[in-house]
Design an enzyme around this catalytic site. Structure first.
Site, PDB file in Angstrom:
ATOM      1  N   ASP A   1       0.854  -1.299  -0.003  1.00  0.00           N
ATOM      2  CA  ASP A   1       0.033  -0.140   0.016  1.00  0.00           C
ATOM      3  C   ASP A   1       0.721   1.398   0.132  1.00  0.00           C
ATOM      4  O   ASP A   1       0.403   2.313  -0.199  1.00  0.00           O
ATOM      5  CB  ASP A   1      -1.027  -0.055   1.288  1.00  0.00           C
ATOM      6  CG  ASP A   1      -1.895   1.117   1.172  1.00  0.00           C
ATOM      7  OD1 ASP A   1      -2.630   1.054   0.354  1.00  0.00           O
ATOM      8  OD2 ASP A   1      -2.091   1.995   2.273  1.00  0.00           O
TER       9      ASP A   1
ATOM     10  N   MET B   1      -8.050   5.407   2.656  1.00  0.00           N
ATOM     11  CA  MET B   1      -8.307   6.633   1.895  1.00  0.00           C
ATOM     12  C   MET B   1      -6.974   6.718   1.146  1.00  0.00           C
ATOM     13  O   MET B   1      -6.958   7.891   0.503  1.00  0.00           O
ATOM     14  CB  MET B   1      -8.547   7.971   2.835  1.00  0.00           C
ATOM     15  CG  MET B   1     -10.020   7.460   3.384  1.00  0.00           C
ATOM     16  SD  MET B   1     -11.577   7.552   2.541  1.00  0.00           S
ATOM     17  CE  MET B   1     -11.161   9.219   1.535  1.00  0.00           C
ATOM     18  N   ARG B   2      -6.035   6.117   1.371  1.00  0.00           N
ATOM     19  CA  ARG B   2      -4.854   6.294   0.737  1.00  0.00           C
ATOM     20  C   ARG B   2      -4.922   6.246  -0.836  1.00  0.00           C
ATOM     21  O   ARG B   2      -4.521   7.105  -1.625  1.00  0.00           O
ATOM     22  CB  ARG B   2      -3.607   5.713   1.207  1.00  0.00           C
ATOM     23  CG  ARG B   2      -2.187   5.903   0.408  1.00  0.00           C
ATOM     24  CD  ARG B   2      -1.110   5.107   0.811  1.00  0.00           C
ATOM     25  NE  ARG B   2      -0.908   5.655   2.305  1.00  0.00           N
ATOM     26  CZ  ARG B   2      -0.899   4.777   3.357  1.00  0.00           C
ATOM     27  NH1 ARG B   2      -1.376   3.684   3.454  1.00  0.00           N
ATOM     28  NH2 ARG B   2      -0.638   5.286   4.507  1.00  0.00           N
ATOM     29  N   ALA B   3      -5.732   5.291  -1.383  1.00  0.00           N
ATOM     30  CA  ALA B   3      -5.855   5.247  -2.788  1.00  0.00           C
ATOM     31  C   ALA B   3      -6.617   6.571  -3.283  1.00  0.00           C
ATOM     32  O   ALA B   3      -6.179   6.834  -4.666  1.00  0.00           O
ATOM     33  CB  ALA B   3      -6.874   3.816  -3.082  1.00  0.00           C
TER      34      ALA B   3
END
Length: 676
Positions: free
Chosen positions: A193, A274-276
């Site tokens: 990730d 929420m990183r995506a």
């Protein structure tokens, strides 16, 4: 210093080049993970990227590359007085897979810290990579303790070294680029990730393109400097375009409609966290700047999704990465209106030339595009003609077609006894550089892990003789003690699976495959190597040599046919041959033999006695083993238990293998062996 291969001379690999260029335009994208088979220019492209990056202004003499405009107030070489900065080329720092912790984060001189009270710190690779590129080749083979340090640095933008009251902190913001061959195993989800983008690369099947690759490589090998000079103009043009895109980037507008499409896409593909969303927004903005536009379009969002989401939507280790592009297009259409011209012209697809080159990952139906089951000779099995089967799903001749595995479950932990010194992992006890402290010894060579209490205890009796006058402790080299620590190691888990006729009932074999798949998932999580031996008919075969790719083992298991006699001894002897070779290759990695069978042995003279002798051979060499008893029905012969006693291991039933089973506590694989 050798002349790097020019970035613009790379043939094809549009996705790879686009992913790297976008990170050069906007380092906030977060790096790129390059997945692909060997020999596909992964490392060549990464090493060539540094020549395209703008020069970095640094404080003169600072070992931590502080920015002269805003130097790090906590820099170990600071504080920095106001002075004109100097520019240097951006660095590409390579992290070797076998690097030590000290090489990555830096090393403290413990002797000087104790005896002189000074912080003598030697920077590591994280300091060298600050404001540059940190490149990890074969990142999937990186040891867990190094992965943990990378995760910390990537999350905080700083590296911390804390040892026995001595603390050093320095900034560590870098562009993380990793390359890997998926056949050698997958990455931990946490590190996966941390890569902003991912690209899949493969060798071209176009003859003309392959010819051009060879022609350019041979020309470079003959005269690297001359070859680079011939591409200098293209390199300069690309460098200028990247600089222009960087200058345009702050003016690019990310509208609310586009943000809604990004959020809807991430929600539709069920990515975690929420990183995506943030990475997609940054990538779409970089794509617009790269194309010379000041507004992000839906096409930028589509391209960003193909680069930022495939590695984030994997639900388990056996899912193939990728996106369903039809679902992606539908989500984008539903989330917001496209540009006015989109109704007539859908715009360039993932392989179109939009000025950015390249596209996304080849479409796969929600990650379920799998290779057809393979027969014993490598051919895809065909259904038997109507009327030629011995039983439903069983072709004439006694062989049954492969059946699907049952749903995997969480298994109990099976461990190797004793204390090993193998590769870092999460299965068996081992002496490691990390873990709980268990004792202290005199250091052999450089001191790396100080045992403070033992050092003080060794130095205390000599303070008067050494003329101690002040509050400080007088410490000599002979007083220093190295801490010994105990952690966990990864093992070689070799599965020996019975695929004979006695296992051929469809429901039973489905349960067996589900159990083995569950153990494979456990091996993936514990960072083990795995191998697969099967036996059926008249012989045994190595279906998968020991590898770090659990995905490959799962694929071989899925295509496993059944039928014929039960050459149990042949399976055990074949496993013995595999382990003998692996002991020579990697003597520190201890094996765990997992035999999945009902214990029946048929075929050949004295099959039961021969199987017993093969089991005792493993026992004589100290191989830890466990037998997964697949016997079912009201009448049980207990043959798997007899086999476990011959092996010096223990037997567990399919039900007992489940972690939530109430049949007993976690089993050590030698419990029965000790009793015997």
């Amino acid at each position: 210093m050798s002349t790097p291969y020019p970035f613009t001379a790379i043939v094809g690999q549009d996705d790879l080049r686009l992913g790297l260029v976008l990170n050069a335009v906007s380092p906030a994208v977060g790096g790129v993970l390059v997945r692909g088979e060997k020999g596909t220019a992964k490392s060549t492209a990464v090493r060539a990227l540094a020549a395209l990056m703008p020069e970095v202004p640094v404080v003169p003499g600072c070992r931590f590359s502080c920015d002269p405009v805003s130097p790090d107030p906590a820099c170990p070489d600071g504080p920095h007085a106001e002075a004109a900065g100097v520019s240097r080329p951006a660095r590409t720092v390579e992290l070797p897979v076998g690097a030590s912790e000290d090489r990555l984060v830096g090393a403290l001189d413990i002797e000087r810290a104790l005896s002189e009270g000074v912080k003598a710190f030697e920077p590591g690779l994280l300091a060298d990579a600050h404001r540059g590129i940190l490149y990890v080749d074969e990142v999937n083979l990186l040891h867990d303790h190094l992965v943990d340090l990378l995760l910390d640095a990537a999350a905080m933008g700083a590296s911390y070294v804390e040892r026995e009251g001595v603390s050093v902190r320095h900034a560590a913001r870098f562009l993380l680029v990793g390359t890997m061959n998926p056949e050698e195993g997958e990455l931990r989800p946490q590190l996966l990730d941390r890569f902003g983008l991912t690209v899949e690369v493969s060798a071209s099947r176009d003859t003309d393109e392959r010819v051009e690759v060879v022609r350019r490589r041979l020309a470079y090998d003959d005269d690297p400097e001359g070859f680079a000079a011939r591409w200098a103009e293209e390199e300069g043009a690309l460098r200028e375009r990247i600089a222009a895109a960087r200058a345009l980037l702050p003016r690019v507008v990310l509208g609310d409609g586009v943000l809604r499409q990004i959020a809807a896409t991430c929600a539709a593909f069920e990515v975690d966290g929420m990183r995506a969303d943030i990475v997609m927004a940054r990538t779409a903005t970089a794509l617009a700047a790269w194309a010379g536009r000041e507004e992000v379009t839906a096409d930028d969002v589509r391209q960003a999704a193909l680069l930022a989401l495939p590695h984030r939507r994997r639900r388990n280790p056996f899912d193939a990465p990728g996106l369903d592009e039809d679902k992606l297009d539908q989500t984008l259409d539903e989330a917001g209106p496209r540009d006015d011209h989109d109704d007539d012209d859908p715009g360039p697809g993932p392989d179109g030339d939009d000025g950015g080159g390249g596209g996304g990952v080849p479409p796969q139906a929600d990650g379920e595009d799998r290779t057809p089951p393979q027969g014993p000779e490598g051919d895809s099995p065909s259904p038997a003609p109507e009327g030629t089967t011995d039983a439903p799903g069983r072709p004439a001749g006694g062989e049954q077609q492969p059946v699907a595995a049952a749903e995997p479950f969480r298994t109990k932990m099976l461990s190797v006894p004793g204390l090993g010194e193998g590769a870092a992992g999460r299965r068996s006890r081992a002496r490691t550089a990390h873990g709980r402290t268990t004792g202290a010894v005199r250091p052999q060579g450089a001191l790396t892990k100080l045992h403070l209490a033992a050092t003080v205890q060794a130095a205390a009796p000599h303070q008067r003789a050494r003329g101690r006058a002040g509050r400080g402790l007088v410490v000599r080299r002979d007083d220093l003690r190295q801490a010994t620590r105990e952690g966990r190691e990864g093992n070689l888990v070799l599965f020996v699976v019975d695929a004979s006729g006695s296992m051929a009932a469809r429901q039973r074999m489905s349960a067996v495959k589900g159990a083995v798949l569950s153990l494979l998932l456990d091996a993936y999580q514990r960072r083990d190597k795995v191998g697969l031996v099967t036996f059926r008919g008249k012989e045994a075969e190595v279906a998968l040599p020991p590898t770090s790719s659990v995905d490959a083992a799962a694929a071989r298991l899925e295509s496993l046919p059944t039928g014929g006699r039960t050459p149990l001894a042949a399976g055990l002897l074949k496993a013995h041959d595999v382990l003998r070779v692996e002991r020579l290759r990697d003597p520190s990695r201890r094996p765990l033999l997992v035999v999945v069978t009902d214990g029946r042995a048929t075929g050949g003279p004295e099959p039961v006695a021969l199987a017993g002798r093969a089991g005792r051979l493993h026992r004589s060499e100290g191989t830890a083993s466990v037998v997964v008893d697949c016997e079912s029905g009201y009448v049980r012969l207990g043959l798997a238990g007899e086999l476990a006693r011959e092996l010096g291991g223990t037997a567990v039933t399919l039900d007992e293998l489940r972690a939530d089973s109430i049949a007993g506590l976690v089993k050590d694989v030698t419990a029965a062996g000790r009793a015997a």
